[in-house]
Design an enzyme around this catalytic site. Structure first.
Site, PDB file in Angstrom:
ATOM      1  N   ILE A  48       0.826  -1.221   0.000  1.00 11.08           N
ATOM      2  CA  ILE A  48       0.000   0.000   0.000  1.00 11.08           C
ATOM      3  C   ILE A  48       0.855   1.264   0.000  1.00 11.08           C
ATOM      4  O   ILE A  48       0.330   2.372   0.005  1.00 11.08           O
ATOM      5  CB  ILE A  48      -0.938   0.022   1.223  1.00 11.08           C
ATOM      6  CG1 ILE A  48      -0.147  -0.111   2.529  1.00 11.08           C
ATOM      7  CG2 ILE A  48      -1.986  -1.070   1.111  1.00 11.08           C
ATOM      8  CD1 ILE A  48      -1.007   0.014   3.771  1.00 11.08           C
TER       9      ILE A  48
ATOM     10  N   ASP B 272       9.664  15.922   9.721  1.00 13.89           N
ATOM     11  CA  ASP B 272       9.223  15.538   8.379  1.00 13.89           C
ATOM     12  C   ASP B 272       7.711  15.665   8.270  1.00 13.89           C
ATOM     13  O   ASP B 272       7.027  14.744   7.805  1.00 13.89           O
ATOM     14  CB  ASP B 272       9.676  14.116   8.059  1.00 13.89           C
ATOM     15  CG  ASP B 272       9.682  13.831   6.552  1.00 13.89           C
ATOM     16  OD1 ASP B 272       9.660  14.807   5.771  1.00 13.89           O
ATOM     17  OD2 ASP B 272       9.730  12.649   6.170  1.00 13.89           O
TER      18      ASP B 272
ATOM     19  N   GLY C 157      11.316   5.640   1.835  1.00 12.06           N
ATOM     20  CA  GLY C 157      12.754   5.513   1.953  1.00 12.06           C
ATOM     21  C   GLY C 157      13.183   4.340   2.815  1.00 12.06           C
ATOM     22  O   GLY C 157      14.244   3.761   2.616  1.00 12.06           O
TER      23      GLY C 157
ATOM     24  N   LYS D 206       9.053  -0.991   1.765  1.00  8.21           N
ATOM     25  CA  LYS D 206       7.659  -1.144   1.354  1.00  8.21           C
ATOM     26  C   LYS D 206       6.746  -1.264   2.575  1.00  8.21           C
ATOM     27  O   LYS D 206       7.145  -1.744   3.625  1.00  8.21           O
ATOM     28  CB  LYS D 206       7.501  -2.383   0.479  1.00  8.21           C
ATOM     29  CG  LYS D 206       8.191  -2.271  -0.879  1.00  8.21           C
ATOM     30  CD  LYS D 206       7.989  -3.530  -1.699  1.00  8.21           C
ATOM     31  CE  LYS D 206       8.677  -3.407  -3.064  1.00  8.21           C
ATOM     32  NZ  LYS D 206       8.510  -4.634  -3.874  1.00  8.21           N
TER      33      LYS D 206
END
Length: 833
Positions: free
Chosen positions: A498, A616, A502, A505
């Site tokens: 889905i 982030d 970085g 998966k």
């Protein structure tokens, strides 16, 4: 102001910067001594003072002036300094008055000629300052200059020469010179830790190598700080794998990057690059090898300048120290705000060296669609003092006063001559061997056992542990067996993927008890993955908040590093704004999502004794559950905030381009306000439903933050909102939302609101959307961010209202799901004003 605007500003200010750089650095303290000389000596544009003309500097038990004829000195730029020497038969010292405390260079020149009964090549001695041993049992057979830098914290600096038993000491020339404050910052990256290294200011350093990649020797006369840079050819491991490039005219010194004091343009204007010969299948590293002393840490400074690309974003590459990747997919143009051929440097501190060899490499990125290439322009390797304050050890060192035309030489220093030194070396070797057992050599060390929250690190079934598995002590309750993870993801079925990031998966999964999960499986080639794995467990095992994605568990068996989170049914906020074909979100939904994310970030910033800075914040890291409730995710780059007596954390810049706080980028000083800036970009992204960086658009529209700020300042923000929202947003709600985003994007962090203030104003924007506020005296004003704050003092006058302390508590400890709209429904009533 967005990052692209900063790029334009750099161009505007470049002439002023260059004019400033041209003047060079003027040191506050500048002692140049030609030891034993009866007269002053000129070398280049500098004058070395005769030490016998100023007895205040020298305190000697007994000294002898030695001299040799000029004919005996082989060709060297520094040869005038080697014609005389000061010889010490007892403990002696030079004492210098320091006018400005801070880091100072100490440069010591040695040329061992024979004079009378003194054969200087047989001398053996120690050299020390008040706090550091610079050289121990030192002897020298060829011309050499040793360069150190120390932090002077008092108003004087004494350099003491101590002859060994039955020997003597000597020195031909010395320098004590102030170092620019910005040359050695306090913080650097760490080779094995995501938290970096703090405390460089307190370290004494010895320059072991200073190398100009792809170019010739750069003499001290062509360096603003009188340094010599040597060619890299003798350090290259396989010379055929690299080609040199020179384009000195292209070099730009821009704000946020390097300056000519960091390294001259003659260093940044040459480089070694991969000899890939336009072969898209090239896959190798260019490597340099250096001799170092075991048992010491080293500060490695990389100098980069993209003089090989024809356009921005063409060059991506990886950087390694020994077998460890320290930078993945480095794109220099993103670090320097879209300026091609801008000078830049990066600092990293190694672990204690267990070998006498240190390797530095650059190699191609694995990013799809990128050509294999990598560059390095310059390199500095500096030894750091050990726990005893000593820099002593045997090593091969680069010299700047040898008999060769290139001013390059090497000597082998004497080994430590005292029993305590041998004992210390033995202890260090034992420690290093123990560490090596934890991570066997000869392979990449991407996966390493580590300790969480001070717990004892155990073997984790990493790729080096030969199948032995055990969980982390302090987080054992989060450990999930690999077989359970495998079963939950249908053996990592690719159709269940889905997302890809970085780290690796992300798979949809379901545990045996029916719990839906998102499984993030680390890519074993990712050095950043190690840092993210550790940080995520550290952070999320501590936090529990309804607006933060919950960590369910982790798995570190069978060569894997896997993180398991609660499953978020509706994916990322980004996917519901553009590019994925989802139905458009209403304005109310968007406001509620922003409010939820703001609550999560506010909790991070204030929920513990020390703030946690996400680093982030972006729409892709705001996830939505089945009810579209927002939760902040992905804490791989998170960092603990400053101490109570500090204003910021100095750290290498990390984040996502387009969301990155420009002040953090410029100064490498991180605060909670960096998250606030990124969140401001998210607010405009929510309003306009477009990417934050879109190079396909006209130039003035590429950067969302810059473009939206122009319309906001014109008072015409409604012109650029998502077409799906046209006619659905009440003007007052839009005005308040725009003002909130504008404040978040203030140039300086001190001018930005806290996340608590952002949360209040977003709640207010929601209330303004849901109902017209009667009697609001500022209904048509352009009120500032914290206008509601003074109202807190009057809240207690109302029945059934929530005090400011209660508001803070409910925001910080938001576990119950209580809506903040009840608070604002009281605050915005006209009778409560």
């Amino acid at each position: 102001m967005g990052c692209k605007m900063f790029g334009l500003l750099f161009w505007v200010s470049s002439m002023l910067c260059l004019a400033c750089f041209a003047r060079g650095f003027t040191p506050a303290d500048n002692y140049l001594i030609d030891c034993g000389s009866p007269t002053n000596t000129t070398v280049g544009d500098r004058v070395f003072m005769a030490d016998n003309l100023d007895s205040k500097l020298l305190s000697a038990t007994q000294s002898v002036i030695g001299n040799t004829s000029r004919a005996a000195i082989t060709s060297s730029d520094d040869s005038p300094l080697y014609q005389t020497a000061r010889i010490f038969t007892g403990v002696s010292k030079y004492t210098f008055s320091i006018s400005r405390r801070g880091r100072h260079w100490i440069r010591l020149y040695f040329y061992p000629f024979a004079f009378g009964n003194y054969n200087m090549s047989l001398a053996k001695f120690d050299i020390s300052t008040e706090n550091h041993v610079l050289l121990s049992s030192f002897s020298v057979q060829t011309p050499v200059m040793k360069e150190f830098s120390v932090n002077v914290t008092i108003n004087s600096l004494a350099i003491t020469f101590s002859p060994s038993k039955d020997s003597f000491a000597f020195i031909n020339a010395l320098e004590v010179v102030s170092v620019p404050d910005e040359l050695i910052p306090d913080a650097a990256g760490s080779v094995k830790s995501s938290v970096g290294f703090q405390g460089l200011t307190l370290q004494a350093l010895e320059t072991v190598f200073r190398v100009n990649m792809g170019g010739p020797t750069v003499s001290f006369e062509n360096d603003t700080l009188w340094r010599t840079w040597v060619p890299d050819q003798r350090f290259l491991v396989e010379k055929n794998l690299a080609v040199s490039v020179s384009n000195i005219r292209a070099v730009k010194f821009v704000e946020g990057g390097a300056t000519p004091d960091i390294a001259p343009n003659t260093v940044y204007g040459t480089c070694m690059r991969m000899n890939s010969a336009n072969d898209p299948s090239s896959n190798f590293n260019v490597t340099w090898e250096f001799d170092v002393d075991p048992g010491f840490r080293y500060l490695i400074r990389f100098h980069f300048c993209d003089i090989v690309s024809n356009a921005l974003n063409e060059l991506y590459f990886n950087v390694f120290i020994d077998s460890l990747m320290v930078v993945r997919d480095l794109d220099l143009s993103t670090y320097l705000v879209n300026v091609l051929a801008a000078a830049y440097y990066m600092d990293y501190v190694t672990e204690l060296a267990s070998s006498n060899k240190l390797r530095v490499s650059v190699g191609p990125s694995n990013l799809h669609g990128t050509d294999p290439n990598a560059i390095l322009n310059g390199l500095e390797i500096m030894k750091m003092n050990n726990s005893d304050g000593s820099l002593t050890g045997s090593a091969t060192v680069v010299t700047s006063g040898s008999s060769s035309k290139n001013n390059v030489g090497a000597i082998v220093g004497a080994s430590i001559g005292v029993a305590s030194g041998v004992l210390l070396a033995g202890v260090i070797l034992i420690v290093c061997r123990k560490r090596s057992r934890r991570s066997p050599q000869g392979q990449s060390k991407t996966w390493m056992p580590f300790s969480i929250n001070g717990g004892t690190s155990q073997t984790m079934g990493s790729k080096y542990s030969k199948g032995t598995t055990a969980s982390l002590n302090s987080n054992a309750s989060y450990h999930i067996p690999f077989l359970a993870v495998q079963e939950a993801t249908n053996n990592f079925d690719e159709s269940w993927v889905i997302g890809i990031g970085g780290f690796g998966k992300v798979y949809k999964g379901e545990l045996n008890d029916g719990t839906k999960v998102a499984v993030k499986r680390g890519n074993p080639q990712s050095q950043q993955g190690l840092a993210e794995f550790q940080t995520e467990i550290e952070m999320l095992s501590q936090f529990r908040h309804r607006h933060l994605v919950s960590l369910i568990g982790y798995c570190e068996e069978k060569n894997e590093m896997i993180l398991i989170y609660e499953y978020m049914e509706n994916g990322t906020l980004k996917s519901h704004l553009y590019g994925s074909g989802h139905p458009s979100l209403s304005w109310k939904q968007r406001l509620e999502i922003c409010i939820g994310a703001a609550r999560g970030l506010h909790y991070l910033h204030t929920g513990y004794a020390k703030a946690v800075i996400h680093r982030d914040v972006k729409s892709a890291n705001i996830l939505l559950d089945e009810n579209f409730m927002a939760k902040v995710a992905d804490f791989g780059l998170s960092k603990t905030g400053p101490e109570l007596d500090q204003t910021h954390v100095s750290t290498a810049v990390k984040g996502s381009f387009g969301y990155l706080d420009p002040e953090y980028f410029r100064r490498q000083q991180l605060t909670e306000k960096s998250d606030v800036y990124s969140f401001g970009v998210v607010l405009f992204e929510v309003l306009c439903a477009r990417p934050v960086i879109d190079p396909t658009l006209p130039r003035e529209m590429v950067n969302l933050a810059e473009w939206a700020m122009k319309w906001q300042k014109r008072g015409q923000l409604e012109q650029i909102i998502d077409p799906n929202l046209k006619g659905t947003i009440r003007p007052d709600s839009l005005r308040k939302f725009g003002e909130t985003a504008e404040k978040c994007l203030a140039d300086f962090g001190i001018d930005r609101p806290s996340m608590g203030d952002v949360l209040w104003n977003l709640e207010y924007a929601l209330q303004l959307q849901e109902a017209v506020v009667r009697g609001d005296p500022e209904e048509n004003s352009t009120n500032m961010i914290c206008e509601l704050s003074p109202q807190i003092n009057n809240v207690g006058l109302l029945d059934h209202t929530v005090s400011s302390a209660q508001f803070e508590a409910s925001s910080v400890n938001d576990l119950s799901g209580v809506s903040m709209s009840k608070v604002f429904s009281q605050l915005v009533k006209s009778e409560g004003r």
